[in-house]
Design a protein around this motif. Sequence first.
Motif, PDB file in Angstrom:
ATOM      1  N   THR A  32       0.841  -1.186   0.000  1.00 24.61           N
ATOM      2  CA  THR A  32       0.000   0.000   0.000  1.00 24.61           C
ATOM      3  C   THR A  32       0.878   1.239   0.000  1.00 24.61           C
ATOM      4  OG1 THR A  32      -1.550   1.300   1.353  1.00 24.61           O
ATOM      5  CG2 THR A  32      -0.145  -0.242   2.520  1.00 24.61           C
ATOM      6  N   PRO A  33       0.452   2.320  -0.647  1.00 31.27           N
ATOM      7  CA  PRO A  33       1.240   3.556  -0.579  1.00 31.27           C
ATOM      8  C   PRO A  33       1.280   4.158   0.822  1.00 31.27           C
ATOM      9  CG  PRO A  33      -0.843   3.908  -1.721  1.00 31.27           C
ATOM     10  CD  PRO A  33      -0.698   2.426  -1.544  1.00 31.27           C
ATOM     11  N   GLU A  34       0.485   3.632   1.739  1.00 31.91           N
ATOM     12  CA  GLU A  34       0.468   4.129   3.116  1.00 31.91           C
ATOM     13  C   GLU A  34       1.457   3.392   4.015  1.00 31.91           C
ATOM     14  OE1 GLU A  34      -3.537   3.493   4.279  1.00 31.91           O
ATOM     15  OE2 GLU A  34      -4.353   5.084   3.029  1.00 31.91           O
ATOM     16  N   ILE A  35       2.310   2.535   3.445  1.00 28.44           N
ATOM     17  CA  ILE A  35       3.160   1.685   4.265  1.00 28.44           C
ATOM     18  C   ILE A  35       4.052   2.487   5.198  1.00 28.44           C
ATOM     19  CG2 ILE A  35       4.936   1.523   2.465  1.00 28.44           C
ATOM     20  CD1 ILE A  35       3.948  -1.224   5.018  1.00 28.44           C
ATOM     21  N   ILE A  36       4.633   3.582   4.726  1.00 26.02           N
ATOM     22  CA  ILE A  36       5.550   4.344   5.568  1.00 26.02           C
ATOM     23  C   ILE A  36       4.791   4.994   6.714  1.00 26.02           C
ATOM     24  CG2 ILE A  36       7.037   6.387   5.615  1.00 26.02           C
ATOM     25  CD1 ILE A  36       7.983   5.566   2.812  1.00 26.02           C
ATOM     26  N   GLU A  37       3.636   5.571   6.417  1.00 24.97           N
ATOM     27  CA  GLU A  37       2.826   6.186   7.470  1.00 24.97           C
ATOM     28  C   GLU A  37       2.438   5.155   8.529  1.00 24.97           C
ATOM     29  OE1 GLU A  37      -1.567   8.314   7.966  1.00 24.97           O
ATOM     30  OE2 GLU A  37      -0.731   7.947   5.973  1.00 24.97           O
ATOM     31  N   ARG A  38       2.037   3.968   8.084  1.00 23.65           N
ATOM     32  CA  ARG A  38       1.614   2.932   9.021  1.00 23.65           C
ATOM     33  C   ARG A  38       2.782   2.441   9.870  1.00 23.65           C
ATOM     34  NH1 ARG A  38      -2.880  -0.938   6.136  1.00 23.65           N
ATOM     35  NH2 ARG A  38      -4.204   0.718   5.309  1.00 23.65           N
ATOM     36  N   ARG A  39       3.921   2.235   9.247  1.00 21.81           N
ATOM     37  CA  ARG A  39       5.079   1.746   9.995  1.00 21.81           C
ATOM     38  C   ARG A  39       5.635   2.804  10.936  1.00 21.81           C
ATOM     39  NH1 ARG A  39       6.535  -3.759  10.414  1.00 21.81           N
ATOM     40  NH2 ARG A  39       4.930  -4.661   9.094  1.00 21.81           N
ATOM     41  N   ARG A  40       5.595   4.050  10.527  1.00 20.30           N
ATOM     42  CA  ARG A  40       6.025   5.117  11.438  1.00 20.30           C
ATOM     43  C   ARG A  40       5.178   5.096  12.714  1.00 20.30           C
ATOM     44  NH1 ARG A  40       9.319   9.498  10.287  1.00 20.30           N
ATOM     45  NH2 ARG A  40      10.172   9.572   8.164  1.00 20.30           N
ATOM     46  N   GLY A  41       3.879   4.819  12.549  1.00 22.48           N
ATOM     47  CA  GLY A  41       3.019   4.740  13.719  1.00 22.48           C
ATOM     48  C   GLY A  41       3.468   3.649  14.680  1.00 22.48           C
ATOM     49  N   ARG A  42       3.826   2.494  14.135  1.00 21.57           N
ATOM     50  CA  ARG A  42       4.307   1.401  14.983  1.00 21.57           C
ATOM     51  C   ARG A  42       5.621   1.768  15.665  1.00 21.57           C
ATOM     52  NH1 ARG A  42       3.276  -4.458  12.061  1.00 21.57           N
ATOM     53  NH2 ARG A  42       1.010  -4.317  11.892  1.00 21.57           N
ATOM     54  N   LEU A  43       6.539   2.347  14.897  1.00 21.48           N
ATOM     55  CA  LEU A  43       7.834   2.697  15.473  1.00 21.48           C
ATOM     56  C   LEU A  43       7.695   3.794  16.527  1.00 21.48           C
ATOM     57  CD1 LEU A  43      10.115   2.663  12.289  1.00 21.48           C
ATOM     58  CD2 LEU A  43       9.578   0.795  13.858  1.00 21.48           C
ATOM     59  N   THR A  44       6.727   4.681  16.338  1.00 14.61           N
ATOM     60  CA  THR A  44       6.464   5.706  17.344  1.00 14.61           C
ATOM     61  C   THR A  44       5.990   5.068  18.639  1.00 14.61           C
ATOM     62  OG1 THR A  44       5.910   7.347  15.647  1.00 14.61           O
ATOM     63  CG2 THR A  44       5.106   7.767  17.875  1.00 14.61           C
ATOM     64  N   TYR A  45       5.084   4.089  18.524  1.00 18.41           N
ATOM     65  CA  TYR A  45       4.597   3.407  19.724  1.00 18.41           C
ATOM     66  C   TYR A  45       5.751   2.792  20.509  1.00 18.41           C
ATOM     67  CZ  TYR A  45       2.981  -0.438  22.598  1.00 18.41           C
ATOM     68  OH  TYR A  45       2.804  -1.305  23.642  1.00 18.41           O
ATOM     69  N   TRP A  46       6.612   2.024  19.816  1.00 20.07           N
ATOM     70  CA  TRP A  46       7.717   1.389  20.517  1.00 20.07           C
ATOM     71  C   TRP A  46       8.685   2.426  21.075  1.00 20.07           C
ATOM     72  CZ3 TRP A  46       6.901  -3.257  22.033  1.00 20.07           C
ATOM     73  CH2 TRP A  46       6.122  -4.131  21.267  1.00 20.07           C
ATOM     74  N   GLY A  47       8.835   3.549  20.365  1.00 18.94           N
ATOM     75  CA  GLY A  47       9.713   4.599  20.856  1.00 18.94           C
ATOM     76  C   GLY A  47       9.245   5.203  22.166  1.00 18.94           C
ATOM     77  N   THR A  48       7.921   5.301  22.350  1.00 21.94           N
ATOM     78  CA  THR A  48       7.415   5.889  23.592  1.00 21.94           C
ATOM     79  C   THR A  48       7.837   5.075  24.817  1.00 21.94           C
ATOM     80  OG1 THR A  48       5.301   4.682  23.457  1.00 21.94           O
ATOM     81  CG2 THR A  48       5.402   6.860  22.414  1.00 21.94           C
ATOM     82  N   LEU A  49       8.065   3.781  24.655  1.00 21.65           N
ATOM     83  CA  LEU A  49       8.453   2.946  25.788  1.00 21.65           C
ATOM     84  C   LEU A  49       9.871   3.252  26.254  1.00 21.65           C
ATOM     85  CD1 LEU A  49       6.982  -0.506  24.644  1.00 21.65           C
ATOM     86  CD2 LEU A  49       5.873   1.337  25.940  1.00 21.65           C
ATOM     87  N   LEU A  50      10.682   3.839  25.366  1.00 18.35           N
ATOM     88  CA  LEU A  50      12.066   4.189  25.709  1.00 18.35           C
ATOM     89  C   LEU A  50      12.288   5.696  25.747  1.00 18.35           C
ATOM     90  CD1 LEU A  50      14.186   1.604  23.663  1.00 18.35           C
ATOM     91  CD2 LEU A  50      13.673   1.588  26.086  1.00 18.35           C
ATOM     92  N   ARG A  51      11.213   6.451  25.574  1.00 19.10           N
ATOM     93  CA  ARG A  51      11.282   7.915  25.544  1.00 19.10           C
ATOM     94  C   ARG A  51      12.188   8.425  24.423  1.00 19.10           C
ATOM     95  NH1 ARG A  51      11.079   6.249  30.660  1.00 19.10           N
ATOM     96  NH2 ARG A  51      13.341   6.260  30.943  1.00 19.10           N
ATOM     97  N   VAL A  52      12.104   7.728  23.263  1.00 17.43           N
ATOM     98  CA  VAL A  52      12.736   8.209  22.038  1.00 17.43           C
ATOM     99  C   VAL A  52      11.638   8.331  20.983  1.00 17.43           C
ATOM    100  CG1 VAL A  52      14.952   7.148  22.596  1.00 17.43           C
ATOM    101  CG2 VAL A  52      13.297   5.874  21.206  1.00 17.43           C
ATOM    102  N   LYS A  53      11.947   8.952  19.858  1.00 19.26           N
ATOM    103  CA  LYS A  53      10.901   9.202  18.868  1.00 19.26           C
ATOM    104  C   LYS A  53      10.500   7.944  18.115  1.00 19.26           C
ATOM    105  CE  LYS A  53       9.440  12.636  15.488  1.00 19.26           C
ATOM    106  NZ  LYS A  53       9.831  13.865  14.749  1.00 19.26           N
ATOM    107  N   TYR A  54      11.485   7.148  17.694  1.00 21.19           N
ATOM    108  CA  TYR A  54      11.199   5.931  16.926  1.00 21.19           C
ATOM    109  C   TYR A  54      12.081   4.787  17.433  1.00 21.19           C
ATOM    110  CZ  TYR A  54       9.213   9.217  13.512  1.00 21.19           C
ATOM    111  OH  TYR A  54       8.488  10.207  12.895  1.00 21.19           O
ATOM    112  N   ALA A  55      11.501   3.611  17.590  1.00 17.05           N
ATOM    113  CA  ALA A  55      12.278   2.425  17.962  1.00 17.05           C
ATOM    114  C   ALA A  55      11.769   1.225  17.173  1.00 17.05           C
ATOM    115  CB  ALA A  55      12.178   2.152  19.459  1.00 17.05           C
ATOM    116  N   GLU A  56      12.714   0.373  16.772  1.00 16.99           N
ATOM    117  CA  GLU A  56      12.372  -0.823  16.012  1.00 16.99           C
ATOM    118  C   GLU A  56      12.352  -2.019  16.972  1.00 16.99           C
ATOM    119  OE1 GLU A  56      13.245  -0.935  11.447  1.00 16.99           O
ATOM    120  OE2 GLU A  56      14.988  -1.628  12.538  1.00 16.99           O
ATOM    121  N   PRO A  57      11.284  -2.840  16.921  1.00 17.94           N
ATOM    122  CA  PRO A  57      11.144  -3.918  17.898  1.00 17.94           C
ATOM    123  C   PRO A  57      11.676  -5.259  17.399  1.00 17.94           C
ATOM    124  CG  PRO A  57       9.085  -3.651  16.714  1.00 17.94           C
ATOM    125  CD  PRO A  57      10.052  -2.642  16.131  1.00 17.94           C
TER     126      PRO A  57
END
Length: 242
Positions: free
Chosen positions: A203-228
Amino acid sequence: MTAPVLTPRTVWGQPQPLDWLCLAPHPDDAEIGAGGTLIRLARAGKAVGILELTRGEMGTQGTPEEREAECVQAAGIMGLTWRGQLGLPDGAVADTPAYAHALAAALRLVRPRVLAVPHWRDRHPDHFGAYHLARRAVHLAALKKAEVPGEPWRVGRTLLYQGNADVSANVLVDVGSVMDDWERAIQAHRSQFSGGYVSETVTPEIIERRRGRLTYWGTLLRVKYAEPFESEEPLLLDPGDL
């Protein structure tokens, strides 16, 4: 006797011992699930590679030739040391003796210290098939008496990366500093991420969707983006690193 072993075909760089190898059922899976971490490692001077298990020939969009060219472009963006394709049939990745011997031979060829594989909790049969196939291949690659070409090699650690489903991550990597290159690497797969919606990932929305996931994981470490990632074995750490 085992079946004839498939040999991985190099599409970027030269086969050599790798610090990290990411197994991707299809072209673009590694970029989506572990691309930020791979870019960070490459920037730090580590030898990093991707091995596609298939050429993605069953995909609704893009020919295998187009997708291979996209892989080459993405490899340059990411700074990969090596990228190869094993040539298993798309849509039929499974834990079979023949496929496991082929993957074990590839592991002996590039001798990764860390192996990243798709998480078993995934709706796509090729993704959970790749997880189970990788487990057998890692075992075979280390066996001295296995009928596998090359010298035995024991992978030091296997980590699972997120595909289409939720995961219980216990390893997070701060990827905020490489998000621009991560986005460029995904966009290199233009056959998959331009045009209309095909699936939750194509989907052309892949980057937007994945950024949302990386943002969620980032909040657990108090950083902007984290890869799980998920490690199925305990991580041994020096207390000075905590």
